[in-house]
Design a protein around this motif. Sequence first.
Motif, PDB file in Angstrom:
ATOM      1  N   UNK A 105      -4.351  -6.915  24.417  1.00  0.00           N
ATOM      2  CA  UNK A 105      -4.881  -5.551  24.330  1.00  0.00           C
ATOM      3  C   UNK A 105      -6.113  -5.411  25.215  1.00  0.00           C
ATOM      4  N   UNK A 106      -7.038  -6.377  25.134  1.00  0.00           N
ATOM      5  CA  UNK A 106      -8.228  -6.312  25.985  1.00  0.00           C
ATOM      6  C   UNK A 106      -7.836  -6.332  27.457  1.00  0.00           C
ATOM      7  N   UNK A 107      -6.905  -7.175  27.842  1.00  0.00           N
ATOM      8  CA  UNK A 107      -6.503  -7.266  29.246  1.00  0.00           C
ATOM      9  C   UNK A 107      -5.845  -5.976  29.721  1.00  0.00           C
ATOM     10  N   UNK A 108      -5.037  -5.332  28.876  1.00  0.00           N
ATOM     11  CA  UNK A 108      -4.396  -4.068  29.261  1.00  0.00           C
ATOM     12  C   UNK A 108      -5.418  -2.966  29.506  1.00  0.00           C
ATOM     13  N   UNK A 109      -6.595  -3.089  28.892  1.00  0.00           N
ATOM     14  CA  UNK A 109      -7.625  -2.075  29.046  1.00  0.00           C
ATOM     15  C   UNK A 109      -8.727  -2.507  30.010  1.00  0.00           C
ATOM     16  N   UNK A 110      -8.420  -3.497  30.843  1.00  0.00           N
ATOM     17  CA  UNK A 110      -9.330  -3.871  31.918  1.00  0.00           C
ATOM     18  C   UNK A 110     -10.424  -4.843  31.556  1.00  0.00           C
ATOM     19  N   UNK A 154      -6.089 -22.337  24.249  1.00  0.00           N
ATOM     20  CA  UNK A 154      -5.923 -23.089  23.016  1.00  0.00           C
ATOM     21  C   UNK A 154      -5.853 -24.571  23.337  1.00  0.00           C
ATOM     22  N   UNK A 155      -6.646 -25.336  22.646  1.00  0.00           N
ATOM     23  CA  UNK A 155      -6.579 -26.785  22.810  1.00  0.00           C
ATOM     24  C   UNK A 155      -5.324 -27.340  22.162  1.00  0.00           C
ATOM     25  N   UNK A 156      -4.878 -28.505  22.580  1.00  0.00           N
ATOM     26  CA  UNK A 156      -3.687 -29.138  22.031  1.00  0.00           C
ATOM     27  C   UNK A 156      -3.848 -29.393  20.546  1.00  0.00           C
ATOM     28  N   UNK A 157      -2.858 -28.962  19.776  1.00  0.00           N
ATOM     29  CA  UNK A 157      -2.840 -29.189  18.355  1.00  0.00           C
ATOM     30  C   UNK A 157      -3.950 -28.484  17.620  1.00  0.00           C
ATOM     31  N   UNK A 158      -4.613 -27.576  18.316  1.00  0.00           N
ATOM     32  CA  UNK A 158      -5.875 -27.149  17.773  1.00  0.00           C
ATOM     33  C   UNK A 158      -5.932 -25.825  17.092  1.00  0.00           C
ATOM     34  N   UNK A 159      -6.789 -25.806  16.110  1.00  0.00           N
ATOM     35  CA  UNK A 159      -7.162 -24.550  15.503  1.00  0.00           C
ATOM     36  C   UNK A 159      -8.270 -23.966  16.360  1.00  0.00           C
ATOM     37  N   UNK A 160      -8.229 -22.695  16.508  1.00  0.00           N
ATOM     38  CA  UNK A 160      -9.283 -22.029  17.263  1.00  0.00           C
ATOM     39  C   UNK A 160      -9.026 -22.063  18.754  1.00  0.00           C
ATOM     40  N   UNK A 161      -9.683 -21.195  19.448  1.00  0.00           N
ATOM     41  CA  UNK A 161      -9.557 -21.083  20.898  1.00  0.00           C
ATOM     42  C   UNK A 161     -10.911 -20.776  21.481  1.00  0.00           C
ATOM     43  N   UNK A 162     -11.044 -21.086  22.727  1.00  0.00           N
ATOM     44  CA  UNK A 162     -12.259 -20.704  23.445  1.00  0.00           C
ATOM     45  C   UNK A 162     -11.966 -19.403  24.182  1.00  0.00           C
ATOM     46  N   UNK A 163     -12.872 -18.452  24.113  1.00  0.00           N
ATOM     47  CA  UNK A 163     -12.711 -17.188  24.811  1.00  0.00           C
ATOM     48  C   UNK A 163     -13.600 -17.187  26.038  1.00  0.00           C
ATOM     49  N   UNK A 164     -13.075 -16.681  27.131  1.00  0.00           N
ATOM     50  CA  UNK A 164     -13.876 -16.556  28.345  1.00  0.00           C
ATOM     51  C   UNK A 164     -13.576 -15.208  28.986  1.00  0.00           C
ATOM     52  N   UNK A 165     -14.509 -14.727  29.761  1.00  0.00           N
ATOM     53  CA  UNK A 165     -14.316 -13.498  30.525  1.00  0.00           C
ATOM     54  C   UNK A 165     -14.544 -13.850  31.983  1.00  0.00           C
ATOM     55  N   UNK A 166     -13.576 -13.506  32.823  1.00  0.00           N
ATOM     56  CA  UNK A 166     -13.674 -13.775  34.249  1.00  0.00           C
ATOM     57  C   UNK A 166     -14.067 -12.471  34.938  1.00  0.00           C
TER      58      UNK A 166
END
Length: 89
Positions: free
Chosen positions: A45-50, A57-69
Amino acid sequence: YSARECVAIAKHLERFPEDGLVETLENVIGFDSYDPQLLDVIVGVFQRHGIPLVSSRGRGGAGRALTVAVAEPERLLDPFVSEEWTAKP
């Protein structure tokens, strides 16, 4: 996402202006990062709105790291008056 999260993001940025978009999003939607399918929807949704939000997602992992390019910052021109408006009584 709901209006409640949008308001929470705006309030967070108003209260903590030094936090960037990524840190704010992690604060507001951090709990949802433990649901990979939901996070994929949110990122989409965020990407569709620019907003170039990326999740990794890390392997086997809970949680993700968010980044903005985003692009490199550029200095804006000094402000100048381009026109003036007056109200007539």
